[in-house]
Design an enzyme around this catalytic site. Sequence first.
Site, PDB file in Angstrom:
ATOM      1  CG  ASN A 189      -5.986  82.430  84.517  1.00 17.98           C
ATOM      2  OD1 ASN A 189      -5.965  83.157  83.516  1.00 17.98           O
ATOM      3  ND2 ASN A 189      -6.725  81.333  84.592  1.00 17.98           N
ATOM      4  CD1 TRP A 190      -4.374  89.068  85.700  1.00 23.05           C
ATOM      5  CD2 TRP A 190      -3.774  90.106  83.800  1.00 23.05           C
ATOM      6  NE1 TRP A 190      -3.338  89.931  85.991  1.00 23.05           N
ATOM      7  CE2 TRP A 190      -2.958  90.573  84.852  1.00 23.05           C
ATOM      8  CE3 TRP A 190      -3.575  90.624  82.531  1.00 23.05           C
ATOM      9  CZ2 TRP A 190      -1.958  91.534  84.648  1.00 23.05           C
ATOM     10  CZ3 TRP A 190      -2.585  91.567  82.318  1.00 23.05           C
ATOM     11  CH2 TRP A 190      -1.791  92.014  83.379  1.00 23.05           C
ATOM     12  CE  LYS A 191      -9.987  82.316  86.034  1.00 24.33           C
ATOM     13  NZ  LYS A 191     -11.023  81.631  86.826  1.00 24.33           N
ATOM     14  CG  HIS A 195      -8.460  77.251  83.616  1.00 21.92           C
ATOM     15  ND1 HIS A 195      -9.817  77.372  83.827  1.00 21.92           N
ATOM     16  CD2 HIS A 195      -7.855  77.895  84.631  1.00 21.92           C
ATOM     17  CE1 HIS A 195     -10.005  78.086  84.932  1.00 21.92           C
ATOM     18  NE2 HIS A 195      -8.836  78.412  85.437  1.00 21.92           N
ATOM     19  CD  GLU A 244     -12.519  79.857  84.002  1.00 23.08           C
ATOM     20  OE1 GLU A 244     -11.744  80.526  83.289  1.00 23.08           O
ATOM     21  OE2 GLU A 244     -12.722  80.118  85.211  1.00 23.08           O
ATOM     22  CD  GLU A 290      -6.988  76.721  88.739  1.00 23.93           C
ATOM     23  OE1 GLU A 290      -6.687  77.785  89.295  1.00 23.93           O
ATOM     24  OE2 GLU A 290      -7.473  76.682  87.595  1.00 23.93           O
ATOM     25  N   GLY A 298     -13.786  80.943  91.225  1.00 28.22           N
ATOM     26  CA  GLY A 298     -14.646  82.102  91.028  1.00 28.22           C
ATOM     27  C   GLY A 298     -15.914  82.087  91.872  1.00 28.22           C
ATOM     28  CB  SER A 316     -12.208  81.157  96.056  1.00 31.86           C
ATOM     29  OG  SER A 316     -13.249  81.139  95.097  1.00 31.86           O
ATOM     30  N   GLY A 376      -6.962  83.638  90.281  1.00 30.88           N
ATOM     31  CA  GLY A 376      -7.796  84.330  89.303  1.00 30.88           C
ATOM     32  C   GLY A 376      -8.143  85.731  89.765  1.00 30.88           C
ATOM     33  N   GLY A 377      -9.318  85.889  90.363  1.00 33.66           N
ATOM     34  CA  GLY A 377      -9.821  87.212  90.744  1.00 33.66           C
ATOM     35  C   GLY A 377      -8.840  88.036  91.566  1.00 33.66           C
TER      36      GLY A 377
HETATM   37  P1  13P Z   1     -10.364  82.400  91.180  1.00 30.35           P
HETATM   38  O1  13P Z   1      -9.107  82.677  91.968  1.00 30.35           O
HETATM   39  O2  13P Z   1     -11.015  83.637  90.651  1.00 30.35           O
HETATM   40  O3  13P Z   1     -11.285  81.491  91.905  1.00 30.35           O
HETATM   41  O4  13P Z   1      -9.891  81.606  89.859  1.00 30.35           O
HETATM   42  C1  13P Z   1      -9.015  80.549  90.000  1.00 30.35           C
HETATM   43  C2  13P Z   1      -8.569  80.142  88.655  1.00 30.35           C
HETATM   44  O5  13P Z   1      -9.343  79.620  87.866  1.00 30.35           O
HETATM   45  C3  13P Z   1      -7.182  80.421  88.279  1.00 30.35           C
HETATM   46  O6  13P Z   1      -6.832  79.760  87.109  1.00 30.35           O
END
Ligand code: 13P
Length: 253
Positions: free
Chosen positions: A8-10, A93, A95, A165, A171, A211, A232-233
Amino acid sequence: MRNVVAGNWKSNKLLNDARAWMDGMSSWLAKNGGVDVMVAMPAPYLAACAPEAPEGLHVLAQNVSAEGFGAHTGEYTAEMLQSCGVAGAIVGHSERRARFGDVDAVVAAKVDALLAADLTAVFCCGETLQERESGRAEDVVLQQLQTGVLRIPVDQIGNVIVAYEPVWAIGTGVTATSAQAQDMHASIRGWLTEAFGAEVAESIPVLYGGSCKPSNAADLFSQKDINGGLIGGASLKPEDFQGVIEGHPALNR
Ligand code: 13P
């Protein structure tokens, strides 16, 4: 059981970066199998990148409209995604739940829209730190499943992926321990078993996100009820993302 690792690149990368990332994945994907690899890109890149995706990469959106076609400026429907060759979308999600008004009813409508278009819904759930510290983590997650997943007809559930999650792990660099994650995944599996029966529940991928990185992926993915990850990251660079997928015990190399 389907094994899935999804990136997930956001809101990151430009179109050229997206193309370079796919280039960086293609020869690795050709040599590795046994795990479904997906990536959720920013919406502007989908129509260009989904048809160009290397073999073995499923391109997802990070969102979809809860509405159908019509006067909904700025929204895009599941049918539009499908017409661009997109495989599905992330919904719910944290966010979006926290900052963009995706309350349970909206998330449920987005799931329905995706399934009606025969697309995959990656349904996210997870508790905040405060909810965990007050002992309500399981209740919160199961309630999210209740409103988002329970009413899905059994013949459409094959298009659903659940992603647990924990908000406090997203993050932050703080990963749930594999035992904490497995505990919640076992509860989710138990809930899915009650809702859809054991055979169906076993077939639904339940991913961990928060993470997750190359150094902890193998430990997380070796847990009984963790079928993969939502990353994510560590999905932003092909080498990190590959390192995460290489932690999956089902990967054939
Ligand atoms: P991180 O892997 O950056 O913690 O993000 C997880 C995430 O929100 C994937 O949707």
